[in-house]
Write a protein that holds these residues in place. Sequence first.
Motif, mmCIF file in Angstrom:
data_model
loop_
_atom_site.group_PDB
_atom_site.id
_atom_site.type_symbol
_atom_site.label_atom_id
_atom_site.label_comp_id
_atom_site.label_asym_id
_atom_site.label_seq_id
_atom_site.Cartn_x
_atom_site.Cartn_y
_atom_site.Cartn_z
ATOM 1 N N HIS A 279 0.849 -1.192 0.000
ATOM 2 C CA HIS A 279 0.000 0.000 0.000
ATOM 3 C C HIS A 279 0.883 1.240 0.000
ATOM 4 O O HIS A 279 2.106 1.146 0.124
ATOM 5 C CB HIS A 279 -0.867 0.015 1.260
ATOM 6 N N ASP A 281 0.910 5.191 2.030
ATOM 7 C CA ASP A 281 0.305 5.793 3.218
ATOM 8 C C ASP A 281 -0.441 7.078 2.879
ATOM 9 O O ASP A 281 -0.097 7.770 1.930
ATOM 10 C CB ASP A 281 1.399 6.115 4.250
ATOM 11 N N HIS A 334 4.734 -0.014 -0.122
ATOM 12 C CA HIS A 334 5.386 -0.884 0.855
ATOM 13 C C HIS A 334 4.375 -1.809 1.510
ATOM 14 O O HIS A 334 3.171 -1.594 1.424
ATOM 15 C CB HIS A 334 6.120 -0.063 1.922
ATOM 16 N N TRP A 350 2.363 8.836 10.579
ATOM 17 C CA TRP A 350 2.112 9.417 9.257
ATOM 18 C C TRP A 350 2.210 10.928 9.411
ATOM 19 O O TRP A 350 1.389 11.540 10.113
ATOM 20 C CB TRP A 350 0.714 9.053 8.771
#
Length: 394
Positions: A279, A281, A334, A350
């Motif tokens: 995916h 982020d 990642h 994040w």
Amino acid sequence: MNEWEHLLGAQHRAWHKVLIRATGLVNRGRVVLRPPTPNSVSSALFSSSLFFWGCMCVSWRLKVGGNLKSNPRIHGHSCSQVLRSRGCLSSDDFQQLLAELEQEVERRRRLGQESAARKALIASSYRPARPDVYAPLQDAVLAPEFRATAEYSASPNADLGGLLQKLETLSEEKRIYRLPVFTAAFCGALLEELGHFEQSDLPKGRPNTMNNHGGPSAPRQVLLHELGLDEPLVTPLRERFLQPLMALLYPEYGGALLDSHRAFVVKYAPGQDRELACHYDNAELTLNVALGKAFTGGALYFGGFFQAPAVLTETLEVEHVVGQGILHRGGQLHGARPLGSGERWNLVVWLRASTVRNRLCPMCCRPPCLVDDEGFGDGFTREEPPTVDVCTLT
Ligand SMILES: O=C(O)CCC(=O)C(=O)O
Ligand SMILES: [Fe+2]
């Protein structure tokens, strides 16, 4: 046009109606007055569009084992092509998908409020096992190398070359770096506290929206702001230590302009979640720190950058080192390899820069359309129109 194409065409139009209706409901942010007031928990925003891909991941992943978010090429395809390729063929399939989408929009509409309610409940009724973890960030909990690197980065003569000498470069091409972040003692204390919270019967806000691509394989999470750890721990970590570093490493991704974050701890354990699908982020930049415990497997792997044109890029595998943190761009594809044995707990932060994401949502690459939400929302901001002092106009 054959019957199927006709059906898909009609459904495609219905689909767009849903998308249009949903606009304004998924990517969340907050209203700020410029200059932004750090930590301001002003009213905030929602918006949309990831909505489409997020929901597809939720529903179709279960059926066909794919993960749309990890596949940037879908951006060039029409909705019906993508839906078809994911096995959404019959009218019933579409109806089911539409119903799921409506539900997902509703869920996302309520996220901020529900999270704030959980935070209030935890604040009023949870008794920490390790109150020391909630103390305002002390330098002593940070690895000396981390403090020195941040101090260097904030110094007037710092430059990228100098900083790179203090970091481990895991991939120059992918711009992925590693450095010690917390002391072993602090990792242990945080783990003890998180374990204690996990055992409590208080509500936990997991899985979070960004890991909904994972469905059944998304790891368990604890959201740090719900525990009350944003103010004492994560915000000072971002403002005092991460920002100077990120400013030198990733200036064009808003490294110098970070103004909010979403911090959570992911847990992988036998009999629970063991891996995480590929995916990117919902972040401009990400810090991922291995907290422990003892485990084998679970390495992170990194592919290409999702917004870049598809190029052949070798996958990078990174083993975890307890106490150390990996820095990467949020858009770097990642995932996490399956856990072998033991338990793996990682702190993921994040990092978001509203000035960057306000222009283009990093998930769907479209200008965000915002609605109010609580707290940091998804890190977007909306500048209030300047107020005009009517007296000066006369
Ligand atoms: O499992 C990990 O350490 C990575 C988690 C991650 O990439 C995420 O939650 O965005
Ligand atoms: Fe991630």
